[in-house]
Design a protein around this motif. Sequence first.
Motif, mmCIF file in Angstrom:
data_model
loop_
_atom_site.group_PDB
_atom_site.id
_atom_site.type_symbol
_atom_site.label_atom_id
_atom_site.label_comp_id
_atom_site.label_asym_id
_atom_site.label_seq_id
_atom_site.Cartn_x
_atom_site.Cartn_y
_atom_site.Cartn_z
ATOM 1 N N LEU A 78 0.829 -1.204 0.000
ATOM 2 C CA LEU A 78 0.000 0.000 0.000
ATOM 3 C C LEU A 78 0.865 1.256 0.000
ATOM 4 O O LEU A 78 0.552 2.237 -0.696
ATOM 5 N N LYS A 79 1.949 1.250 0.753
ATOM 6 C CA LYS A 79 2.828 2.414 0.843
ATOM 7 C C LYS A 79 3.464 2.717 -0.516
ATOM 8 O O LYS A 79 3.541 3.885 -0.940
ATOM 9 N N PHE A 80 3.907 1.684 -1.232
ATOM 10 C CA PHE A 80 4.480 1.896 -2.569
ATOM 11 C C PHE A 80 3.414 2.424 -3.527
ATOM 12 O O PHE A 80 3.655 3.322 -4.343
ATOM 13 N N LYS A 81 2.203 1.867 -3.461
ATOM 14 C CA LYS A 81 1.129 2.296 -4.363
ATOM 15 C C LYS A 81 0.735 3.746 -4.097
ATOM 16 O O LYS A 81 0.464 4.511 -5.026
ATOM 17 N N GLU A 82 0.699 4.140 -2.819
ATOM 18 C CA GLU A 82 0.399 5.542 -2.476
ATOM 19 C C GLU A 82 1.458 6.476 -3.044
ATOM 20 O O GLU A 82 1.151 7.567 -3.543
ATOM 21 N N LEU A 83 2.712 6.047 -2.947
ATOM 22 C CA LEU A 83 3.814 6.858 -3.461
ATOM 23 C C LEU A 83 3.702 7.019 -4.980
ATOM 24 O O LEU A 83 3.857 8.122 -5.516
ATOM 25 N N HIS A 84 3.407 5.916 -5.654
ATOM 26 C CA HIS A 84 3.254 5.969 -7.116
ATOM 27 C C HIS A 84 2.067 6.847 -7.511
ATOM 28 O O HIS A 84 2.139 7.610 -8.477
ATOM 29 N N LYS A 85 0.991 6.751 -6.735
ATOM 30 C CA LYS A 85 -0.194 7.547 -7.044
ATOM 31 C C LYS A 85 0.094 9.042 -6.894
ATOM 32 O O LYS A 85 -0.363 9.862 -7.699
ATOM 33 N N SER A 86 0.866 9.387 -5.842
ATOM 34 C CA SER A 86 1.201 10.798 -5.622
ATOM 35 C C SER A 86 2.062 11.355 -6.746
ATOM 36 O O SER A 86 2.106 12.565 -6.981
ATOM 37 N N LYS A 87 2.754 10.465 -7.457
ATOM 38 C CA LYS A 87 3.622 10.888 -8.568
ATOM 39 C C LYS A 87 2.960 10.641 -9.930
ATOM 40 O O LYS A 87 3.612 10.819 -10.970
ATOM 41 N N ASP A 88 1.676 10.214 -9.906
ATOM 42 C CA ASP A 88 0.966 9.857 -11.143
ATOM 43 C C ASP A 88 1.767 8.876 -11.977
ATOM 44 O O ASP A 88 1.889 9.002 -13.203
ATOM 45 N N LYS A 89 2.356 7.906 -11.307
ATOM 46 C CA LYS A 89 3.214 6.943 -11.994
ATOM 47 C C LYS A 89 2.447 5.648 -12.246
ATOM 48 O O LYS A 89 1.786 5.116 -11.365
ATOM 49 N N ALA A 90 2.572 5.151 -13.479
ATOM 50 C CA ALA A 90 1.930 3.887 -13.813
ATOM 51 C C ALA A 90 2.932 2.748 -13.661
ATOM 52 O O ALA A 90 4.146 2.967 -13.576
ATOM 53 N N GLY A 91 2.441 1.535 -13.613
ATOM 54 C CA GLY A 91 3.335 0.382 -13.503
ATOM 55 C C GLY A 91 3.683 0.066 -12.062
ATOM 56 O O GLY A 91 3.305 0.791 -11.127
ATOM 57 N N THR A 92 4.423 -1.032 -11.863
ATOM 58 C CA THR A 92 4.744 -1.491 -10.503
ATOM 59 C C THR A 92 6.249 -1.524 -10.233
ATOM 60 O O THR A 92 6.671 -2.037 -9.208
ATOM 61 N N GLU A 93 7.045 -0.991 -11.153
ATOM 62 C CA GLU A 93 8.490 -0.984 -10.922
ATOM 63 C C GLU A 93 8.837 0.033 -9.837
ATOM 64 O O GLU A 93 8.227 1.100 -9.736
ATOM 65 N N VAL A 94 9.857 -0.294 -9.027
ATOM 66 C CA VAL A 94 10.263 0.564 -7.909
ATOM 67 C C VAL A 94 11.678 1.060 -8.144
ATOM 68 O O VAL A 94 12.608 0.256 -8.351
ATOM 69 N N THR A 95 11.876 2.392 -8.107
ATOM 70 C CA THR A 95 13.217 2.958 -8.275
ATOM 71 C C THR A 95 13.952 2.969 -6.937
ATOM 72 O O THR A 95 13.348 2.769 -5.879
ATOM 73 N N LYS A 96 15.249 3.248 -7.026
ATOM 74 C CA LYS A 96 16.060 3.293 -5.802
ATOM 75 C C LYS A 96 15.542 4.376 -4.860
ATOM 76 O O LYS A 96 15.414 4.155 -3.647
ATOM 77 N N GLU A 97 15.218 5.557 -5.389
ATOM 78 C CA GLU A 97 14.750 6.659 -4.548
ATOM 79 C C GLU A 97 13.443 6.289 -3.848
ATOM 80 O O GLU A 97 13.239 6.591 -2.669
ATOM 81 N N GLU A 98 12.552 5.616 -4.595
ATOM 82 C CA GLU A 98 11.280 5.189 -4.007
ATOM 83 C C GLU A 98 11.498 4.130 -2.932
ATOM 84 O O GLU A 98 10.856 4.156 -1.871
ATOM 85 N N PHE A 99 12.414 3.234 -3.192
ATOM 86 C CA PHE A 99 12.721 2.176 -2.226
ATOM 87 C C PHE A 99 13.256 2.786 -0.924
ATOM 88 O O PHE A 99 12.827 2.421 0.177
ATOM 89 N N ILE A 100 14.177 3.760 -1.073
ATOM 90 C CA ILE A 100 14.760 4.408 0.116
ATOM 91 C C ILE A 100 13.685 5.162 0.895
ATOM 92 O O ILE A 100 13.621 5.103 2.127
ATOM 93 N N GLU A 101 12.808 5.862 0.163
ATOM 94 C CA GLU A 101 11.773 6.656 0.832
ATOM 95 C C GLU A 101 10.817 5.767 1.632
ATOM 96 O O GLU A 101 10.490 6.059 2.784
ATOM 97 N N VAL A 102 10.363 4.668 1.013
ATOM 98 C CA VAL A 102 9.429 3.770 1.708
ATOM 99 C C VAL A 102 10.125 3.058 2.869
ATOM 100 O O VAL A 102 9.539 2.870 3.941
ATOM 101 N N PHE A 103 11.395 2.696 2.664
ATOM 102 C CA PHE A 103 12.144 2.078 3.768
ATOM 103 C C PHE A 103 12.203 3.024 4.970
ATOM 104 O O PHE A 103 11.938 2.622 6.106
ATOM 105 N N HIS A 104 12.567 4.283 4.727
ATOM 106 C CA HIS A 104 12.632 5.265 5.816
ATOM 107 C C HIS A 104 11.290 5.404 6.514
ATOM 108 O O HIS A 104 11.219 5.481 7.743
ATOM 109 N N GLU A 105 10.228 5.421 5.714
ATOM 110 C CA GLU A 105 8.905 5.641 6.277
ATOM 111 C C GLU A 105 8.447 4.467 7.140
ATOM 112 O O GLU A 105 7.873 4.648 8.211
#
Length: 1001
Positions: free
Chosen positions: A184-211
């Motif tokens: 859910l946390k990854f999907k919320e992040l993608h939604k906030s960026k209007d990003k399609a697909g399910t691939e996770v970038t390094k920056e997204e991975f770091i952000e969700v890990f911190h959170e």
Amino acid sequence: MPTEKKISSASDCINSMVEGSELKKVRSNSRIYHRYFLLDADMQSLRWEPSKKDSEKAKIDIKSIKEVRTGKNTDIFRSNGISDQISEDCAFSVIYGENYESLDLVANSADVANIWVTGLRYLISYGKHTLDMLESSQDNMRTSWVSQMFSEIDVDNLGHITLCNAVQCIRNLNPGLKTSKIELKFKELHKSKDKAGTEVTKEEFIEVFHELCTRPEIYFLLVQFSSNKEFLDTKDLMMFLEAEQGVAHINEEISLEIIHKYEPSKEGQEKGWLSIDGFTNYLMSPDCYIFDPEHKKVCQDMKQPLSHYFINSSHNTYLIEDQFRGPSDITGYIRALKMGCRSVELDVWDGPDNEPVIYTGHTMTSQIVFRSVIDIINKYAFFASEYPLILCLENHCSIKQQKVMVQHMKKLLGDKLYTTSPNVEESYLPSPDVLKGKILIKAKKLSSNCSGVEGDVTDEDEGAEMSQRMGKENMEQPNNVPVKRFQLCKELSELVSICKSVQFKEFQVSFQVQKYWEVCSFNEVLASKYANENPGDFVNYNKRFLARVFPSPMRIDSSNMNPQDFWKCGCQIVAMNFQTPGLMMDLNIGWFRQNGNCGYVLRPAIMREEVSFFSANTKDSVPGVSPQLLHIKIISGQNFPKPKGSGAKGDVVDPYVYVEIHGIPADCAEQRTKTVHQNGDAPIFDESFEFQINLPELAMVRFVVLDDDYIGDEFIGQYTIPFECLQTGYRHVPLQSLTGEVLAHASLFVHVAITNRRGGGKPHKRGLSVRKGKKSREYASLRTLWIKTVDEVFKNAQPPIRDATDLRENMQNAVVSFKELCGLSSVANLMQCMLAVSPRFLGPDNTPLVVLNLSEQYPTMELQGIVPEVLKKIVTTYDMMIQSLKALIENADAVYEKIVHCQKAAMEFHEHLHSIGTKEGLKERKLQKAVESFTWNITILKGQADLLKYAKNETLENLKQIHFAAVSCGLNKPGTENADVQKPRRSLEVIPEKANDETGE
């Protein structure tokens, strides 16, 4: 202030402060103002609005701030009329200006207070360069480590990984997290960026890990000790372990070992740095559990008489459900013996084919063969404990089948059976040590002068009693009175040695005629009657004789009585229905953990000593025992499961926590936190409670987590621990289910502190005192016996008792005054006090304004030139404290000897007290009262002598703390360190709610 985003760095704190938040500004005379506080964008000043002051006056320059103090630890907080209504965890003070003025503030939550305290402390250290410093250095180690983990998954160097892999990686690092929450946390992040697909970038991975993997409460704790860095170095960790966790003999090597064990990043391991992730790993490890590992092995004296111990005991051991219709099964014995039970019950009746059987008579419970049970007992008797096992034999068999019982026991148990005849010249039972590996039979026994085979029926025929009360028509002989006579064979009688069952008549008869090897059993109802009507007699009876209490036969659902109701009377064998989970079994299981789970727990000294006064129903402090103050802060919870069977709210959990104290009536209490709504994964409670414990050796603490529901609050988990097993400091409490299983990854994070600690059944372990807020000093009072010669002895004891009290309380008051001036609460220890004031003792160029001369036993403070008045006040208060410590150390031995001399002189009258009293004209009730008063006085003298001895040890420890804190902070006068002083022992484990570096006003 928005708190949706989880705080995981000092940058987060600074940004939140720039946005601002509403805080309460506290003044003296009960005045409180609501103001909006914010940090100027240039980070040069702290402002508040609205204010009647000129806007330039409604601010404090960051440069002028001397320190930030947590808790209600300023004169304004202490003098405010409604201070009691302000949470300690939400309060903090900004100390500023040359005159050390204080701005006293209260946040809406402990989280908000932590943000301001952390941010301000960084600003004091780094000023306007704070953000530059943070951007250039903060979190690099952590970010590098998380990036490396990402790269290990992204083997093809694509710059992104699959959602599935990202989720699995984070879950591996934090197993308690639910997969659905990470997704859910990854999907919320993608939604906030209007990003399609399910691939996770390094920056997204770091952000969700911190959170998801940052616990703010642990981050705030880390920065308290990190000298405003985002990690702990070896010296920081040493300070945390010594000052907070009470770990003895710490050095940099031990710190490095912990870092290498728990720090996940290679960079941190190589540099000797512990990141937030390593610190979290350490605090969640068994090294930081609340249960003291010293108690995981046998740690009590096992050489005292058997009657001096509580014994883990089972009732109707053969049942695995209720005691009226439930099935009987040998697994009941296996379960009980594996749990450390040392007293099991065998209700034996005639069976088919000349084979005795076990079941509850006069009921519909099923039957098991006696031989099978003895075989299982032989296999598992010493599975969990090497100490003696008592078989409580309720014999209802014919002579013929009694002989079969004997054959089975002799054949299967062999040399394990203890059949040694009691020594009539002795007066006490053998010790558990002497009886290691032995099985004792508790049953009826023929008198030594009896040549026949007839004896009295047992007074434990619970099935018959239940049958009569139930009045079941389909039961055989439902309403008949139980048979009062039965035949007992000599061979079975000979197997009974030091646990002969006899019927209880009354206390005075037992004191005169009962033999030390005779055991009485009490129905729960009868035992409760004696506990309420004869509490003193019951305690004295149990000093010498074993007493077994069994549940009322009316508990047909096999519910349990509260064992504490009978432990407080000294009853050793309180038989529990092991098959029935719940609060009462939680207490029983928790209680017997404290001595290596060996099934034996040494009773409090006041319940064992021949001449000591204790009433089981006391609702006040216990004579001769110093009350302890238990401070518990419930900080947070982790991974609470949804209550079993609850479906109305879906996955939502609204948890709250009860802290319960179980013990003597004076100690029983409970407090609860607020409910945290819709958060079972990481609720923050941040609430502190204080309990007075009058008899620590009989007290237990139970943490219970419940789900707040409008239909009925539901059970989530619990943990029950004896007071003596508590580890102080920051601890995790592993939660258990209703049936005792550990709940995976579910825990409470708490802070525990104990002040004025005095041990009873084991060596003094912890012991910092707290000042009593009383206008006039109270002295322990001795009672008049109206026996002139004895009263004269006790009269001579009054002056040294007063002297002992004055020495102790003068020391305690002086220490607390110094703590308050240091800006700490009475819960703090002196090592923390020295750490708190050390920054104030440094001048602008970091040269010491005050140094400590450590060359003598009593370290003195020496001023180095002109210092502010506030520092002079600290030095003066410190000198007064040192003088009180010195007075106690130098006078304690002489006063102690005087008290002990009076005690010994009085004890010379003990044996002949009745005859002396009779000669003085005392009769019956007055004579009994004189004996009771004598016992009271002896208890007071013993207690006062012990308290003084402990106070001296405590004072010596205080001096060691001052010495080592001064050396650690570099405040010792060059060349004055005393190498002969040993490091403080583990006994100094008293901790403030938060680390502070504060000053008085």
